[in-house]
Design an enzyme around this catalytic site. Structure first.
Site, PDB file in Angstrom:
ATOM      1  N   SER A   1       0.814  -4.406  12.506  1.00 56.28           N
ATOM      2  CA  SER A   1      -0.209  -3.409  12.851  1.00 56.28           C
ATOM      3  C   SER A   1      -1.209  -4.013  13.839  1.00 56.28           C
ATOM      4  CB  SER A   1      -0.947  -2.992  11.567  1.00 56.28           C
ATOM      5  OG  SER A   1      -2.185  -2.361  11.853  1.00 56.28           O
TER       6      SER A   1
ATOM      7  N   TYR B   1      -5.867  -3.505   3.976  1.00 52.73           N
ATOM      8  CA  TYR B   1      -4.719  -3.266   4.866  1.00 52.73           C
ATOM      9  C   TYR B   1      -4.647  -4.358   5.925  1.00 52.73           C
ATOM     10  CZ  TYR B   1      -1.812  -0.475   8.117  1.00 52.73           C
ATOM     11  OH  TYR B   1      -0.824  -0.015   8.967  1.00 52.73           O
TER      12      TYR B   1
END
Ligand code: GCO
Length: 264
Positions: free
Chosen positions: A147, A160
Site C-alpha cells: 500500500s 493498517y
C-alpha cells in the site's frame, strides 16, 4: 519473445480476497491472460459462487474455495484440497485485507490486532504453506499487496500502515530466504483506487477526495483494472530476476511532494 515473457497460460493462481475489489481486478487480469483462478473469500459461500460465475462468464477458468486466511489449519486444509482438485499453485497473490480508520489514541487493542492479523500475519501463514510446493518444484511467484501506507503514514490508519509497512519488509525477507529456490516474491503497492474500501473517503466533496485528486500527479483515483498489468508482469517469466521489489501503481503519488491546491 515478448509473448513468452508475459505468457501465464495454464498457470494456477490463488488470489486471497478475490470475490471483489482489487483482488478481483487482479485475478480477472490473470484469468483473461489464461491463468486458472482460485477464488478465495471468507464471508459466505454464496459470495464466492457469485464471484466465480462472474469470472466464468468472461471465459475464465475459475474455482472457489472458502477459507479464513488467518486460520492456519483452514489454510493447510484448503491448500491440500486445491492441489488435489485443481493442481499445484504457481502464483499466490496475498491480497485479503481490511482497514479500520480510527485515530491510534482511540483505537481498541483488539481492533489493532485484527488489522495486523489479517493484513500481515495471514500473508505469512498462506505463503508459508504455499511455498512448500513451490520449493519442491523449484519455481513460483508470490505477490504481496502492499500500500501507499507501506511507505507513508496517514491520520486514522495507523494499524493498517503498521501492517502494510511490515508486509513490505516481510516481502523482502521472503525474497531473502526463498529466492534461491527460483521463487520470486514481490509486492504491488496500489495507490488510491476506486473500490468499496475507499468509497467512504471518495464521495464528491469529501475533503479526502479533493486531497487525493490534488496529491496524485495523474489527477484521479485509480481504476482497479490498472493493476492487472503489474500482476501479470510479477506472475510471468518477465520478472524472473525481480525479487523483493514493491511495484507501486499509484499514478505518481510517491514520486512527488505534491502541490498547492491552487496550482495546476
Ligand atoms: C485510506 C485508504 C488507503 C488505500 C490504499 C492506499 O484510508 O488511506 O483506504 O489505505 O486503500 O491502501 O495504498
Amino acid at each position: 519473445m515478448s509473448v513468452t515473457l508475459f505468457n501465464i497460460e495454464g498457470k494456477i493462481a490463488l488470489i486471497t480476497g478475490s470475490t471483489h475489489g482489487l483482488g478481483m481486478a487482479m485475478a480477472r487480469g490473470l484469468g483473461l491472460a489464461g491463468a486458472t483462478i482460485i477464488v478465495n473469500g471468507n464471508s459466505s459461500q454464496e459470495k464466492i459462487d457469485i464471484a466465480v460465475s462472474k469470472y466464468q462468464k468472461e471465459g475464465i477458468d475459475a474455482k472457489g474455495y472458502k477459507f479464513n486466511v488467518t486460520n492456519e489449519q483452514e489454510v493447510i486444509t484448503a491448500i491440500a484440497k486445491i492441489e488435489v482438485e485443481v493442481g499445484s499453485i504457481d502464483i499466490l497473490i496475498n491480497n485479503a485485507g481490511i482497514i479500520k480508520r480510527t485515530p491510534l489514541m482511540d483505537m481498541e487493542v483488539a481492533d489493532f490486532k485484527e488489522v495486523i492479523d489479517i493484513d500481515l500475519v495471514s500473508p505469512f501463514i498462506v505463503s508459508k504453506h504455499v511455498v512448500k510446493g513451490m520449493i519442491s518444484r523449484k519455481q513460483g511467484k508470490i505477490i504481496n499487496i502492499c500500500s501507499m501506507m507501506s511507505e507513508l503514514g496517514r491520520n486514522s490508519v495507523g494499524a493498517y500502515a503498521a501492517a502494510k509497512g511490515g508486509l513490505k519488509m516481510l516481502t523482502q525477507n521472503m525474497a531473502t530466504e526463498w529466492a534461491k529456490y527460483n521463487i520470486q516474491i514481490n509486492g504491488i503497492g496500489p495507490g488510491y483506487f476506486a473500490t468499496i474500501q475507499t468509497e467512504p473517503i471518495r464521495i464528491d466533496g469529501h475533503p479526502f477526495n479533493d486531497f487525493i485528486i490534488n496529491r496524485t500527479p495523474a489527477g484521479k483515483w485509480g481504476d482497479p483494472n490498472d493493476l492487472a498489468g503489474a500482476a501479470i508482469f510479477l506472475s510471468a517469466k518477465a520478472s524472473d530476476f525481480v525479487n523483493g521489489h514493491i511495484l507501486y501503481v499509484d499514478g505518481g503519488i510517491l514520486a512527488t511532494i505534491g502541490k498547492p491546491s491552487n496550482e495546476d
